[in-house]
Design an enzyme around this catalytic site. Structure first.
Site, PDB file in Angstrom:
ATOM      1  N   GLY A  73       0.816  -1.203   0.000  1.00 49.51           N
ATOM      2  CA  GLY A  73       0.000   0.000   0.000  1.00 49.51           C
ATOM      3  C   GLY A  73       0.857   1.265   0.000  1.00 49.51           C
ATOM      4  N   THR A  74       1.947   1.232   0.742  1.00 43.73           N
ATOM      5  CA  THR A  74       2.800   2.416   0.830  1.00 43.73           C
ATOM      6  C   THR A  74       3.334   2.797  -0.549  1.00 43.73           C
ATOM      7  OG1 THR A  74       3.413   1.907   3.109  1.00 43.73           O
ATOM      8  CG2 THR A  74       4.940   3.295   1.864  1.00 43.73           C
ATOM      9  N   ASN A 153      -7.840   3.683   9.156  1.00 43.98           N
ATOM     10  CA  ASN A 153      -7.274   2.494   9.790  1.00 43.98           C
ATOM     11  C   ASN A 153      -7.367   2.522  11.311  1.00 43.98           C
ATOM     12  OD1 ASN A 153      -5.389   4.587   8.799  1.00 43.98           O
ATOM     13  ND2 ASN A 153      -3.917   3.584  10.124  1.00 43.98           N
ATOM     14  N   GLN A 181      -7.942  -0.459   3.839  1.00 44.06           N
ATOM     15  CA  GLN A 181      -8.674  -1.114   4.932  1.00 44.06           C
ATOM     16  C   GLN A 181     -10.076  -1.581   4.531  1.00 44.06           C
ATOM     17  OE1 GLN A 181      -7.529  -1.974   7.872  1.00 44.06           O
ATOM     18  NE2 GLN A 181      -5.592  -0.849   7.956  1.00 44.06           N
ATOM     19  N   SER A 201      -3.742  -3.205  -0.491  1.00 43.85           N
ATOM     20  CA  SER A 201      -2.610  -3.897   0.123  1.00 43.85           C
ATOM     21  C   SER A 201      -3.041  -5.316   0.454  1.00 43.85           C
ATOM     22  CB  SER A 201      -2.185  -3.158   1.396  1.00 43.85           C
ATOM     23  OG  SER A 201      -1.213  -3.903   2.077  1.00 43.85           O
ATOM     24  N   ALA A 202      -2.226  -6.299   0.061  1.00 43.85           N
ATOM     25  CA  ALA A 202      -2.625  -7.702   0.228  1.00 43.85           C
ATOM     26  C   ALA A 202      -2.779  -8.100   1.692  1.00 43.85           C
ATOM     27  CB  ALA A 202      -1.595  -8.609  -0.450  1.00 43.85           C
ATOM     28  N   HIS A 203      -1.872  -7.625   2.549  1.00 40.66           N
ATOM     29  CA  HIS A 203      -1.862  -8.185   3.902  1.00 40.66           C
ATOM     30  C   HIS A 203      -3.013  -7.701   4.771  1.00 40.66           C
ATOM     31  CE1 HIS A 203       0.097  -4.937   6.460  1.00 40.66           C
ATOM     32  NE2 HIS A 203       0.448  -4.491   5.277  1.00 40.66           N
ATOM     33  N   THR A 241      11.379  -7.563 -11.617  1.00 40.46           N
ATOM     34  CA  THR A 241      10.703  -8.854 -11.764  1.00 40.46           C
ATOM     35  C   THR A 241       9.609  -8.963 -10.714  1.00 40.46           C
ATOM     36  OG1 THR A 241      12.696  -9.829 -12.639  1.00 40.46           O
ATOM     37  CG2 THR A 241      11.046 -11.368 -11.777  1.00 40.46           C
ATOM     38  N   CYS A 329       1.941   1.261  12.585  1.00 37.64           N
ATOM     39  CA  CYS A 329       3.166   1.819  12.011  1.00 37.64           C
ATOM     40  C   CYS A 329       3.848   2.743  13.016  1.00 37.64           C
ATOM     41  CB  CYS A 329       2.860   2.613  10.752  1.00 37.64           C
ATOM     42  SG  CYS A 329       1.700   1.799   9.679  1.00 37.64           S
TER      43      CYS A 329
HETATM   44  N1  PLP Z   1      -2.912   2.853   4.017  1.00 36.89           N
HETATM   45  C1  PLP Z   1      -3.572   2.472   5.107  1.00 36.89           C
HETATM   46  C2  PLP Z   1      -4.904   3.075   5.420  1.00 36.89           C
HETATM   47  C3  PLP Z   1      -3.030   1.516   5.964  1.00 36.89           C
HETATM   48  O1  PLP Z   1      -3.697   1.132   7.061  1.00 36.89           O
HETATM   49  C4  PLP Z   1      -1.763   0.965   5.641  1.00 36.89           C
HETATM   50  C5  PLP Z   1      -1.111  -0.025   6.535  1.00 36.89           C
HETATM   51  O2  PLP Z   1      -1.171   0.080   7.740  1.00 36.89           O
HETATM   52  C6  PLP Z   1      -1.109   1.397   4.475  1.00 36.89           C
HETATM   53  C7  PLP Z   1      -1.724   2.339   3.688  1.00 36.89           C
HETATM   54  C8  PLP Z   1       0.229   0.866   4.076  1.00 36.89           C
HETATM   55  O3  PLP Z   1       0.123  -0.394   3.465  1.00 36.89           O
HETATM   56  P1  PLP Z   1       1.396  -1.365   3.436  1.00 36.89           P
HETATM   57  O4  PLP Z   1       1.573  -1.879   4.817  1.00 36.89           O
HETATM   58  O5  PLP Z   1       1.000  -2.450   2.456  1.00 36.89           O
HETATM   59  O6  PLP Z   1       2.555  -0.581   2.932  1.00 36.89           O
END
Ligand code: PLP
Length: 389
Positions: A73-74, A153, A181, A201-203, A241, A329
């Site tokens: 996501g970042t 989040n 989210q 974001s996959a996780h 890749t 984070c």
């Molecule tokens: N955006 C939101 C709203 C999130 O909650 C998060 C992760 O906590 C991210 C972006 C970042 O995603 P990633 O952990 O895949 O970099």
């Protein structure tokens, strides 16, 4: 809940891997080829990536060709936030980046915009973007890029994205939506939202960590200066890749989240109701942030005056329960939540904010265990005392 087992209630930080994603990951690890190679081995790897692209596209109602895989996501947020973003009708650089004050740090960093081109849009005490303030800011700029998350989040509060899209488009702007989210919890259709770009974001949906996607609504939205340049993968938007196994597992998680969406959302909502009633029954003075706004069905951010979130998180951990203080984070560093500060919450209360977030595998027993721990701990926690296990 077995004493030896833990209750994981931090799904907004990372969701456990879904079985479907684990199986896809394991299978993909045996595929030897590079997806850019033309031989049979390469084509096998390519097929996995393209199947995942279709699955991720379906999750948000996009065309597969408009999904670009990233490292998470970042990176997707960073890639999206650039003044050089073009459409067929508008090739001049974007003059301003408007972001809500409650965005994730990866949006608030502003991507490739200079610091003085970034403007914060305030939120209401409920934690929803102030649409009147957004309307004014959008009118003041020409060709803005606007970034509003679909759901926060920390609080889970759902943002009025479709309204933001209408305002942004009326001013000739483009809207980026950090939807990290949202999928599997609330509807997340790129067309219905009116988003031009969407981050996933996959996780957060039961895929592996370290893979995500930037999705565009239409083919004419173009990012001419990608963050990572090189071999031209992902149609030039993201060189390197591909993380084939991660992408295949992301696809499998997306398909599972998509098909189980209604049942999983209902499951989480019912458990969250029990959680919030129990929280309040023990501590009637507890504040549940954003409670009267529309929220994700799985998220509760609460605080009681006098409580210190770091102490509470450790005390719950010793009881076998994983929760978090504000955004994961920022944990490790004791930092007040920028989200609660933007909502105008007093610092004394902000310091005590604990987030409990549920998922598909959360059971009633996990909630009961949390509530039993809360009954045991809250008296001492709210007096700011350290609690021994
Ligand atoms: N955006 C939101 C709203 C999130 O909650 C998060 C992760 O906590 C991210 C972006 C970042 O995603 P990633 O952990 O895949 O970099």
């Amino acid at each position: 809940v077995n004493k030896a087992e833990r209750s994981y209630l931090d799904w907004n930080a990372a969701a456990p891997l879904r079985d479907e994603a684990r199986a896809a990951l394991q299978d993909a690890l045996s595929v030897v080829g590079n997806p850019s190679s033309v031989h049979a081995e390469g084509r096998s790897a390519r097929r996995l990536v393209e199947r995942a692209r279709e699955q991720v596209a379906a999750l948000v109602g996009a065309e597969p060709g408009n999904v670009f895989f990233t490292s998470g996501g970042t990176e997707a947020n960073m890639a999206a936030l650039t003044p050089t973003i073009e459409t067929a009708a508008q090739k001049r650089p974007r003059d301003r980046l408007l972001v809500s004050a409650i965005e994730h740090a990866s949006v608030r960093a502003g991507g490739q915009f200079s610091h003085d081109a970034i403007e914060d849009i305030p939120v209401t005490p409920e934690g929803r973007i102030d649409v009147a303030a957004l309307a004014t800011a959008v009118r003041r700029s020409c060709r803005p890029l606007v970034s509003v998350m679909l759901a926060n989040n920390e609080t889970g509060v759902v943002q009025p994205v479709a309204q933001a899209a209408a305002m942004t488009h009326a001013a000739g702007g483009l809207l980026h939506v950090d939807a990290v989210q949202a999928p599997g919890r609330i509807a997340c259709d790129i067309g219905a939202l009116g988003a031009d770009l969407l981050t996933l974001s996959a996780h957060k949906i039961g895929g592996p960590k370290g893979v995500g996607a930037l999705v565009r609504a239409r083919e004419d939205i173009h990012l001419p200066l990608p963050l990572i340049r090189g071999g031209g993968q992902e149609r030039g938007l993201r060189a390197g890749t591909e993380n084939v196994a991660g992408i295949a597992a992301f696809g499998a998680a997306a398909a599972a989240a998509w098909s189980a969406f209604a049942a999983e959302a209902e499951h989480m909502r019912a458990l969250r109701e029990v959680l919030e009633q129990g929280l309040k029954a023990t501590a009637p003075a507890a504040t549940i942030f954003g409670q009267s706004a529309e929220r994700l069905p799985n998220t509760t951010l609460f605080a009681v005056e006098g409580m210190k979130a770091e102490t509470a998180v450790i005390a719950f951990d010793l009881e076998g329960i994983a929760v978090s203080s504000g955004a994961a984070c920022s944990s490790g560093k004791v930092q007040p939540s920028h989200v609660l500060a933007a909502m105008g919450v007093a610092p004394a209360l902000t310091r005590g904010a604990v987030r409990v977030s549920l998922g598909l595998r959360t059971q009633k027993a996990d909630i009961e265990r949390f509530l039993a721990a809360w009954r045991k701990l809250h008296g001492a926690l709210c007096k700011g005392r350290t609690v021994a296990a």
